[in-house]
Motif scaffolding. Structure first.
Motif, PDB file in Angstrom:
ATOM      1  N   VAL A 427       0.859  -1.182   0.000  1.00 26.40           N
ATOM      2  CA  VAL A 427       0.000   0.000   0.000  1.00 26.40           C
ATOM      3  C   VAL A 427       0.890   1.225   0.000  1.00 26.40           C
ATOM      4  CG1 VAL A 427      -1.786   1.276   1.227  1.00 26.40           C
ATOM      5  CG2 VAL A 427      -1.782  -1.229   1.262  1.00 26.40           C
ATOM      6  N   PRO A 428       0.869   2.047  -1.047  1.00 25.87           N
ATOM      7  CA  PRO A 428       1.784   3.198  -1.125  1.00 25.87           C
ATOM      8  C   PRO A 428       1.481   4.233  -0.049  1.00 25.87           C
ATOM      9  CG  PRO A 428       0.136   3.322  -2.855  1.00 25.87           C
ATOM     10  CD  PRO A 428      -0.052   1.986  -2.192  1.00 25.87           C
ATOM     11  N   PHE A 429       2.545   4.920   0.405  1.00 27.63           N
ATOM     12  CA  PHE A 429       2.355   5.985   1.389  1.00 27.63           C
ATOM     13  C   PHE A 429       1.558   7.126   0.764  1.00 27.63           C
ATOM     14  CE2 PHE A 429       3.792  10.115   3.000  1.00 27.63           C
ATOM     15  CZ  PHE A 429       3.382  10.004   4.318  1.00 27.63           C
ATOM     16  N   GLN A 430       0.543   7.597   1.507  1.00 26.72           N
ATOM     17  CA  GLN A 430      -0.320   8.687   1.017  1.00 26.72           C
ATOM     18  C   GLN A 430      -0.298   9.823   2.021  1.00 26.72           C
ATOM     19  OE1 GLN A 430      -2.070   9.023  -1.866  1.00 26.72           O
ATOM     20  NE2 GLN A 430      -2.444  11.082  -1.149  1.00 26.72           N
ATOM     21  N   PRO A 449      -4.573   5.106  -6.274  1.00 22.72           N
ATOM     22  CA  PRO A 449      -4.356   3.785  -6.867  1.00 22.72           C
ATOM     23  C   PRO A 449      -2.866   3.506  -7.004  1.00 22.72           C
ATOM     24  CG  PRO A 449      -5.072   5.358  -8.531  1.00 22.72           C
ATOM     25  CD  PRO A 449      -5.230   6.032  -7.208  1.00 22.72           C
ATOM     26  N   ALA A 450      -2.506   2.242  -6.837  1.00 20.83           N
ATOM     27  CA  ALA A 450      -1.093   1.868  -6.947  1.00 20.83           C
ATOM     28  C   ALA A 450      -0.605   2.150  -8.353  1.00 20.83           C
ATOM     29  CB  ALA A 450      -0.921   0.383  -6.618  1.00 20.83           C
ATOM     30  N   PRO A 451       0.667   2.540  -8.498  1.00 19.08           N
ATOM     31  CA  PRO A 451       1.211   2.764  -9.837  1.00 19.08           C
ATOM     32  C   PRO A 451       1.039   1.523 -10.704  1.00 19.08           C
ATOM     33  CG  PRO A 451       2.748   3.496  -8.149  1.00 19.08           C
ATOM     34  CD  PRO A 451       1.658   2.771  -7.445  1.00 19.08           C
ATOM     35  N   LEU A 452       0.692   1.764 -11.952  1.00 15.03           N
ATOM     36  CA  LEU A 452       0.437   0.634 -12.837  1.00 15.03           C
ATOM     37  C   LEU A 452       1.650  -0.263 -12.988  1.00 15.03           C
ATOM     38  CD1 LEU A 452      -1.675   2.329 -15.628  1.00 15.03           C
ATOM     39  CD2 LEU A 452      -2.462   0.815 -13.819  1.00 15.03           C
ATOM     40  N   ALA A 453       2.844   0.326 -12.837  1.00 14.40           N
ATOM     41  CA  ALA A 453       4.045  -0.486 -12.979  1.00 14.40           C
ATOM     42  C   ALA A 453       4.162  -1.525 -11.871  1.00 14.40           C
ATOM     43  CB  ALA A 453       5.284   0.406 -12.973  1.00 14.40           C
ATOM     44  N   ALA A 581       2.900   4.252 -16.495  1.00 14.34           N
ATOM     45  CA  ALA A 581       2.752   5.526 -15.800  1.00 14.34           C
ATOM     46  C   ALA A 581       2.230   6.611 -16.742  1.00 14.34           C
ATOM     47  CB  ALA A 581       4.087   5.943 -15.181  1.00 14.34           C
ATOM     48  N   THR A 582       2.700   6.601 -17.980  1.00 13.60           N
ATOM     49  CA  THR A 582       2.230   7.579 -18.969  1.00 13.60           C
ATOM     50  C   THR A 582       0.736   7.398 -19.237  1.00 13.60           C
ATOM     51  OG1 THR A 582       4.422   7.661 -19.991  1.00 13.60           O
ATOM     52  CG2 THR A 582       2.570   8.446 -21.307  1.00 13.60           C
ATOM     53  N   LYS A 583       0.308   6.148 -19.394  1.00 14.55           N
ATOM     54  CA  LYS A 583      -1.114   5.889 -19.617  1.00 14.55           C
ATOM     55  C   LYS A 583      -1.942   6.317 -18.412  1.00 14.55           C
ATOM     56  CE  LYS A 583      -0.450   2.021 -22.805  1.00 14.55           C
ATOM     57  NZ  LYS A 583      -0.650   0.581 -23.031  1.00 14.55           N
ATOM     58  N   ARG A 584      -1.396   6.099 -17.228  1.00 14.73           N
ATOM     59  CA  ARG A 584      -2.127   6.487 -16.023  1.00 14.73           C
ATOM     60  C   ARG A 584      -2.261   8.006 -15.935  1.00 14.73           C
ATOM     61  NH1 ARG A 584       0.183   6.256  -9.885  1.00 14.73           N
ATOM     62  NH2 ARG A 584      -1.540   7.365  -8.920  1.00 14.73           N
ATOM     63  N   HIS A 585      -1.161   8.701 -16.272  1.00 11.81           N
ATOM     64  CA  HIS A 585      -1.209  10.171 -16.196  1.00 11.81           C
ATOM     65  C   HIS A 585      -2.203  10.744 -17.218  1.00 11.81           C
ATOM     66  CE1 HIS A 585      -0.041  14.246 -15.462  1.00 11.81           C
ATOM     67  NE2 HIS A 585       0.435  14.408 -16.700  1.00 11.81           N
ATOM     68  N   GLU A 586      -2.271  10.114 -18.397  1.00  7.83           N
ATOM     69  CA  GLU A 586      -3.217  10.579 -19.400  1.00  7.83           C
ATOM     70  C   GLU A 586      -4.659  10.399 -18.934  1.00  7.83           C
ATOM     71  OE1 GLU A 586      -2.167   8.296 -22.766  1.00  7.83           O
ATOM     72  OE2 GLU A 586      -0.439   9.539 -23.323  1.00  7.83           O
ATOM     73  N   THR A 587      -4.869   9.435 -18.052  1.00  7.21           N
ATOM     74  CA  THR A 587      -6.224   9.184 -17.543  1.00  7.21           C
ATOM     75  C   THR A 587      -6.546  10.058 -16.336  1.00  7.21           C
ATOM     76  OG1 THR A 587      -6.093   6.907 -18.309  1.00  7.21           O
ATOM     77  CG2 THR A 587      -7.787   7.399 -16.687  1.00  7.21           C
ATOM     78  N   GLU A 588      -5.589  10.154 -15.381  1.00  7.08           N
ATOM     79  CA  GLU A 588      -5.855  10.856 -14.127  1.00  7.08           C
ATOM     80  C   GLU A 588      -5.480  12.352 -14.186  1.00  7.08           C
ATOM     81  OE1 GLU A 588      -3.953   8.933 -10.920  1.00  7.08           O
ATOM     82  OE2 GLU A 588      -4.790   6.944 -11.367  1.00  7.08           O
ATOM     83  N   ASP A 591      -1.103  15.347  -9.886  1.00  4.06           N
ATOM     84  CA  ASP A 591       0.278  15.639  -9.519  1.00  4.06           C
ATOM     85  C   ASP A 591       1.056  14.353  -9.260  1.00  4.06           C
ATOM     86  OD1 ASP A 591      -0.281  18.296  -9.783  1.00  4.06           O
ATOM     87  OD2 ASP A 591      -0.603  18.644  -7.625  1.00  4.06           O
ATOM     88  N   GLU A 592       0.376  13.389  -8.597  1.00  4.41           N
ATOM     89  CA  GLU A 592       1.065  12.145  -8.269  1.00  4.41           C
ATOM     90  C   GLU A 592       1.434  11.371  -9.537  1.00  4.41           C
ATOM     91  OE1 GLU A 592      -1.377  13.467  -4.911  1.00  4.41           O
ATOM     92  OE2 GLU A 592      -1.822  13.029  -7.023  1.00  4.41           O
TER      93      GLU A 592
END
Length: 621
Positions: A427-430, A449-453, A581-588, A591-592
């Protein structure tokens, strides 16, 4: 036994090849030859020719070629000597006997064949008269049509201790006992072995009766075995005999498969359903001799077992028998039937298509071995897991073929590693969001959400086009140049998944070499790889980069190669994570996600820079 070329030529000359083949295949006259649709592969237009004058057949479609003896071995599934004997009978020739003892044994077996043929005639007659009414009702309840009852030779043994002896009075009692038809008990009169049973003849590859199997019909005889087979006799060796092999052999040429079921009634049920290539062992687990006989028909016979614990035990017995025999291209496939159902139950409840679907979904031997051992005991403690690994490696050690042993060890070790050392999701630190540090103020907290990687990270590292491909070519060249380093980096190599099949084959060959624990000189290793038809990387494959481990042989060579391997493992992992990560950023577009993308981008650039430094630095030397 010595068969001279002259004797074999005379045998071939006396056989009409078109007549021999015409018993199994429809042939038509075409000039001085005969034509047919090839029985060795499916075709609609005849390309199979038979030349009686020259004594050979040939298929212009699949290349099948041979003479009368080859036809009997390849199409009928007979061993060479059995084929010769069968053709000799047809040609009216005597097969040379090696010595008087062998001739006497052959004469004895011939007499026993006469006894078994007479017994079969008696059982068939008994099924047809008033004594066989109960047996006929049973056959009707199973849905066996009259043609199947006739083709499989069903009969009936009357419930009498002397009925068979009286019917076969022309043969002395000693012969009936030797054929396994009568039983001798000390101090008592001999009596018929089969009584009150539905009878099924067991035939050899030449179609001669050599034994019987009997199913009890009376529900009152609870102390009697449900099925009873003939004992071993001069004609019958139950560990070497496969039931229905003489029919399944020709059928397997058409279907390309052999289906092994547990009992002969299952064989009959599948024949009714249109699956003619089914066989069965006889009262024992599948033996080494039976596996070898099946491999003469197809390279991967399909075994059917019940889905209960008894079926699993039977599957493991077959697997442990087969492992020492495995050779390239030859194995077993296994079907697990629904719990509590045999092939006849499946066909009756769900239809032949359901049985075909189960056969099409047959699993490989290694899959079933892994699943059975994995599920054999709890895996809650480190000791439990170590026990699983020990059992798997013990199975691998029984395999005689070195390449297959190495590949099994690698495959099962990988599966064990995935099970025993599975990644646990973190579980990533938030950090708290909002302007205020006070509890309950600012933006409400919610987990990102956890990084897709990191989600479902594949154990294999895909290597497509780009820098990773060039680096991989250089690393493989370095390992071939320094074979002693292969073992050190075997785990890293096993994780790589290049898109190029030739590179995959080369990696597999290097891993097999690592498993052998035998260190070769570079030239020796290159010779082995080239003999196997593998393509070795060249300087063009790594863009002319001059890595130190490709030119030097000093103490630093191993460290430089290790650095390149580490870079090779990390670079595709970072590239894959950056893509996610690029696909995730395009969706969300948060800043994270942006920070994660930039972090991975910087890491990729740093790795590429290091790769460039390694190449340029070595080029300057």
């Amino acid at each position: 036994m010595s068969l001279s070329p002259q004797w074999l030529d005379e045998l071939r000359a006396r056989i009409s090849l078109s007549g021999l083949i015409g018993r199994s295949v429809r042939v038509t006259k075409a000039g001085r030859e005969f034509k047919a649709c090839c029985p060795f592969h499916n075709e609609k237009t005849p390309s199979f020719t038979i030349n009686d004058e020259k004594g050979f057949y040939h298929c212009f479609g699949c290349g099948a070629h041979g003479d009368a003896i080859r036809w009997m071995t390849d199409h009928q599934g007979l061993p060479f000597m059995e084929a010769v004997k069968e053709l000799a009978v047809q040609a009216g020739m005597e097969v040379p006997a090696p010595d008087p003892r062998a001739a006497k044994k052959a004469e004895q077996q011939k007499s026993l064949h006469d006894v078994m043929a007479a017994a079969q005639d008696f059982f068939v007659r008994s099924l047809a008269d008033e004594r066989g009414e109960q047996a006929r009702r049973y056959l009707a309840s199973r849905g066996f049509p009259a043609s199947v009852v006739r083709d499989f030779g069903f009969g009936f043994a009357p419930d009498s201790r002397t009925a068979l002896k009286e019917a076969l009075s022309a043969f002395p009692d000693d012969m009936l006992i030797e054929a396994g038809l009568r039983i001798v008990v000390e101090g008592k009169e001999p009596y018929d072995r089969f009584r009150g049973r539905l009878m099924l003849p067991i035939l050899d590859p030449r179609g001669r009766v050599i034994a019987f199997g009997g199913r009890i019909l009376s529900a009152d005889k609870t102390d009697a075995p449900k099925y009873l087979n003939s004992p071993d006799t001069p004609l019958f060796d139950k560990g070497r005999t496969v039931y229905n092999l003489h029919r399944a052999g020709p059928a397997s040429r058409q279907s390309g498969r052999v289906v092994v079921v547990e009992g002969y009634m299952d064989v009959v049920a599948l024949a009714v359903a249109g699956i003619a290539e089914a066989v069965a062992p006889l009262g024992t687990a599948l033996t080494e001799h039976q596996i070898e006989r099946l491999w003469r028909l197809v390279e991967t016979p399909t075994l059917c077992f019940d889905g209960d614990s008894a079926g699993q035990r039977a599957a493991m017995r077959a697997i442990t028998r087969a492992l020492p025999l495995l050779r390239p291209g030859h194995s077993l496939r296994i079907v697990t039937l629904p719990a509590g159902m045999d092939p006849d139950d499946v066909v009756k409840a769900q239809g032949p298509a359901a049985m075909e679907a189960l056969l099409d979904g047959a699993r490989s031997l290694v899959d079933v071995l892994w699943e059975v051992e994995r599920d054999a005991a709890p895996l809650t403690t480190p000791e439990d897991k170590a026990g699983l690994k020990a059992r798997l490696l013990a199975h691998c050690e029984t395999i005689a073929h070195p390449d297959i042993k190495s590949l099994y060890r690698r495959e099962l070790t990988e599966r064990f590693g995935d099970l025993a050392f599975a990644r646990k999701e973190r579980v990533p630190f938030q950090p708290r969001q909002g302007n205020s540090g006070l509890r309950g103020k600012g933006q409400p907290w919610k987990p990102a959400p956890a990084p897709l990687a990191e989600q479902d990270k594949a154990k294999m590292l895909r290597i497509g086009n780009g820098p990773s491909t060039s680096l991989l070519a250089a690393v493989l060249s370095g390992l071939i140049l320094h074979p002693a380093q292969i073992v050190r980096h075997a785990d890293a190599l096993a994780r790589l998944k290049p898109d190029d099949p030739a590179t995959c084959a080369l990696i597999d060959a290097l891993l097999v070499q690592a498993d052998t624990m035998q260190t070769l000189e570079s030239e020796g290793l290159r010779t082995i790889l080239l003999e196997r038809g593998l393509r070795l990387p060249s300087a063009q494959d790594y863009a002319g980069m001059r890595f130190g481990f490709l030119a030097g042989s000093g103490d630093s060579t191993g460290d430089e190669l290790a650095e390149a391997v580490a870079l090779l493992v990390e670079l595709p992992a970072v590239e894959e994570a950056l893509e996610h990560a690029t696909k995730r950023h395009e969706t969300e577009f948060s800043d994270e996600s942006f920070a994660e993308q930039q972090r991975l981008l910087q890491r990729r650039l740093a790795l590429l820079a290091r790769l460039g430094q390694m190449g340029r630095a070595r080029a300057a030397l």
